[in-house]
Enzyme design. Sequence first.
Site, PDB file in Angstrom:
ATOM      1  N   LYS A 230       0.710  -1.257  -0.029  1.00 38.46           N
ATOM      2  CA  LYS A 230       0.096  -0.014  -0.065  1.00 38.46           C
ATOM      3  C   LYS A 230       0.893   1.263   0.136  1.00 38.46           C
ATOM      4  O   LYS A 230       1.522   1.441   1.009  1.00 38.46           O
ATOM      5  CB  LYS A 230      -0.931   0.087   1.242  1.00 38.46           C
ATOM      6  N   GLY A 285       5.557   3.423  10.434  1.00 35.99           N
ATOM      7  CA  GLY A 285       4.512   4.679  10.670  1.00 35.99           C
ATOM      8  C   GLY A 285       4.614   5.199  12.254  1.00 35.99           C
ATOM      9  O   GLY A 285       5.176   4.571  12.975  1.00 35.99           O
ATOM     10  N   SER A 286       3.175   5.504  12.531  1.00 42.11           N
ATOM     11  CA  SER A 286       3.110   5.967  13.691  1.00 42.11           C
ATOM     12  C   SER A 286       2.965   4.637  14.721  1.00 42.11           C
ATOM     13  O   SER A 286       2.451   3.499  14.376  1.00 42.11           O
ATOM     14  CB  SER A 286       2.023   7.047  13.947  1.00 42.11           C
ATOM     15  N   THR A 287       3.299   4.703  15.812  1.00 41.25           N
ATOM     16  CA  THR A 287       3.089   3.980  17.110  1.00 41.25           C
ATOM     17  C   THR A 287       1.604   3.704  16.932  1.00 41.25           C
ATOM     18  O   THR A 287       1.085   2.495  17.321  1.00 41.25           O
ATOM     19  CB  THR A 287       3.702   4.197  18.514  1.00 41.25           C
ATOM     20  N   VAL A 289      -0.974   3.961  15.081  1.00 40.52           N
ATOM     21  CA  VAL A 289      -1.702   2.979  13.870  1.00 40.52           C
ATOM     22  C   VAL A 289      -0.879   1.598  13.845  1.00 40.52           C
ATOM     23  O   VAL A 289      -1.407   0.704  13.915  1.00 40.52           O
ATOM     24  CB  VAL A 289      -1.077   3.698  12.702  1.00 40.52           C
ATOM     25  N   GLY A 290       0.369   1.376  14.377  1.00 42.50           N
ATOM     26  CA  GLY A 290       0.959   0.377  14.439  1.00 42.50           C
ATOM     27  C   GLY A 290       0.218  -0.652  15.357  1.00 42.50           C
ATOM     28  O   GLY A 290       0.135  -1.904  15.223  1.00 42.50           O
ATOM     29  N   GLU A 307       8.109  -0.519  12.410  1.00 41.68           N
ATOM     30  CA  GLU A 307       9.060   0.658  12.649  1.00 41.68           C
ATOM     31  C   GLU A 307       8.083   1.501  12.799  1.00 41.68           C
ATOM     32  O   GLU A 307       7.671   2.175  11.816  1.00 41.68           O
ATOM     33  CB  GLU A 307      10.192   0.490  11.343  1.00 41.68           C
ATOM     34  N   CYS A 342      11.802   9.303  11.113  1.00 37.63           N
ATOM     35  CA  CYS A 342      11.623   8.726  12.307  1.00 37.63           C
ATOM     36  C   CYS A 342      12.846   8.827  13.240  1.00 37.63           C
ATOM     37  O   CYS A 342      12.850   8.347  14.475  1.00 37.63           O
ATOM     38  CB  CYS A 342      11.041   7.338  12.309  1.00 37.63           C
ATOM     39  N   GLU A 440       7.081  13.180  19.775  1.00 36.08           N
ATOM     40  CA  GLU A 440       7.796  13.517  18.686  1.00 36.08           C
ATOM     41  C   GLU A 440       7.162  14.619  17.639  1.00 36.08           C
ATOM     42  O   GLU A 440       6.311  14.601  17.286  1.00 36.08           O
ATOM     43  CB  GLU A 440       7.826  12.207  17.804  1.00 36.08           C
TER      44      GLU A 440
END
Length: 543
Positions: A230, A285-287, A289-290, A307, A342, A440
């Site tokens: 994606k 991506g972001s934590t 969304v992870g 990551e 990141c 961040e």
Amino acid sequence: MPALAALLRPLNQQSRSILPHLAKRIRPTIILPPSRTARLSLSTHNVPKLADPSLLQPYPFVNNEFLTLDSLSANSTFDVHDPATGALIATIPDQNVQDTRTAIDAAAAAFTSFRRTTARERSRLLKKWYDLVMENKEDLATIITWENGKPLADARTEVVYAASFLEWFAEEAPRVYGDVIPVNNPVNRVVTQKMPVGVCGLITPWNFPAAMITRKIAPAIAAGCTAVCKSPGETPLTALALAELSRRAGFPDGVINILTTLANTPSVGKELCTHPTIRKISFTGSTHVGKILMSQASSTLKKCSFELGGNAPFIVFADAPDLDAAVAGAVAAKFRSSGQTCVCANRIYVQDAIYDEFANRFTEKVKEFSLGHGFGSDTTHGPLIHDRAVDKAHSHVQDAVSQGATVTLGGAHREDLGPNFYDLTVLTGMTKEMAIHREETFGPVAALFKFSTEKEVVELANQSEVGLAGYFFSSNMGRIWRVAEALEVGMVGINTGMISDPAAPFGGVKQSGFGREGSKYGIDEFVQVKTMTFGGVGGELEG
């Protein structure tokens, strides 16, 4: 190719004239509108000609074909904008769940045969793709700058970095070894073999639209997997250009598939995570969304690597071997891609004995940079990706100032340059109570904190839920080992602000995720160990 002209919308009347030529694959001249002011950049930015206009593709790539709207389930589209000007670049199909399933089916069909290719065959495909990326470096860099905003010089560097993963894993593919294991039963023999995990779902971010794709796809292919990727909604054109080059490299149908979506991102991501055919999810991506994706992937117990977010500490001890080198390292770690990486330094800790001198030199160094459109000849730093990124950077500055911090440089939204520009900013007098210490920024705001002792700064550095990267400068060998081992991060830069290398394992600890990309370990994320026990093969020699 009439649909290409229909979907590639021009930026202004001048660019409108290039569309018939683009459809005939004649080199276009695409002219961006002027920025509102010329301070620190050019007033008019001409996008350089693409040597190969066919690399500019506005369609998703499935089963080795670019699919137009009439061949998709989705009937909606989304717009891609130049973040520097807000001008429209292209309109792209917004694929949905059904389109995702079609891509998964293509990848699954391809896997049945691709898994049986030899490692050397896969190596040659990756090497050919690497060669094509390098041959088209300038065009790829142009596309990156146009849709991402980073300066052209940075975009060229990213293309080389992206290509390096294709080269690295072309070399790793033939080196996926199994083992012969000594066993307790004398008549048995045990061997292991590393097998491709299967169809992989890859979800990549916009900040490195080329490198984040190749860092995931290359090891998957090297292992014998097929992939459904994606692409980021903000920067899909880079991914699609890479897909076109993969087709030219000779990859079989269905091995590489690129989805395009923006509004449908949550449902497409969920489909990748829950579809039983997908056996591996890799996400950058972001934590936040992870965590969602990991929860969804648990429904089918997929292999995962994530990551996620970072809040990197950058520590400068008074015994740094060279203060100017420490300043340069901090500037590089903080302001690369305008702070939108990141591993960017988010909290810069400077020992009290050198704090004022470091702050002065740091501020003067940042003053040398030029903010502007990525195609500007003098531009060193471009815009942020969208207005939300600008708002977050400014909110962190306002929060810090309200609690006593001093702005020594910048600190303002630069609407005179374009909608998404924010000043390169330096803050001094920072404290741990301020938002930047725990959040961040992902923007061009450098926050300088003062500390006294080694123990104090390590404790401050570790006061974070995430742990991706950390940096420090010191000439004391004992301190170097102590601090490097004590920092709760997955990667440590010692006397350097640059740590990315295809040979180095990339990944974090704590809520920065798990798994490693690049390096000899990267391919292990895409294989499973199979044990084979052979019975009745030992014992005494016959006769």
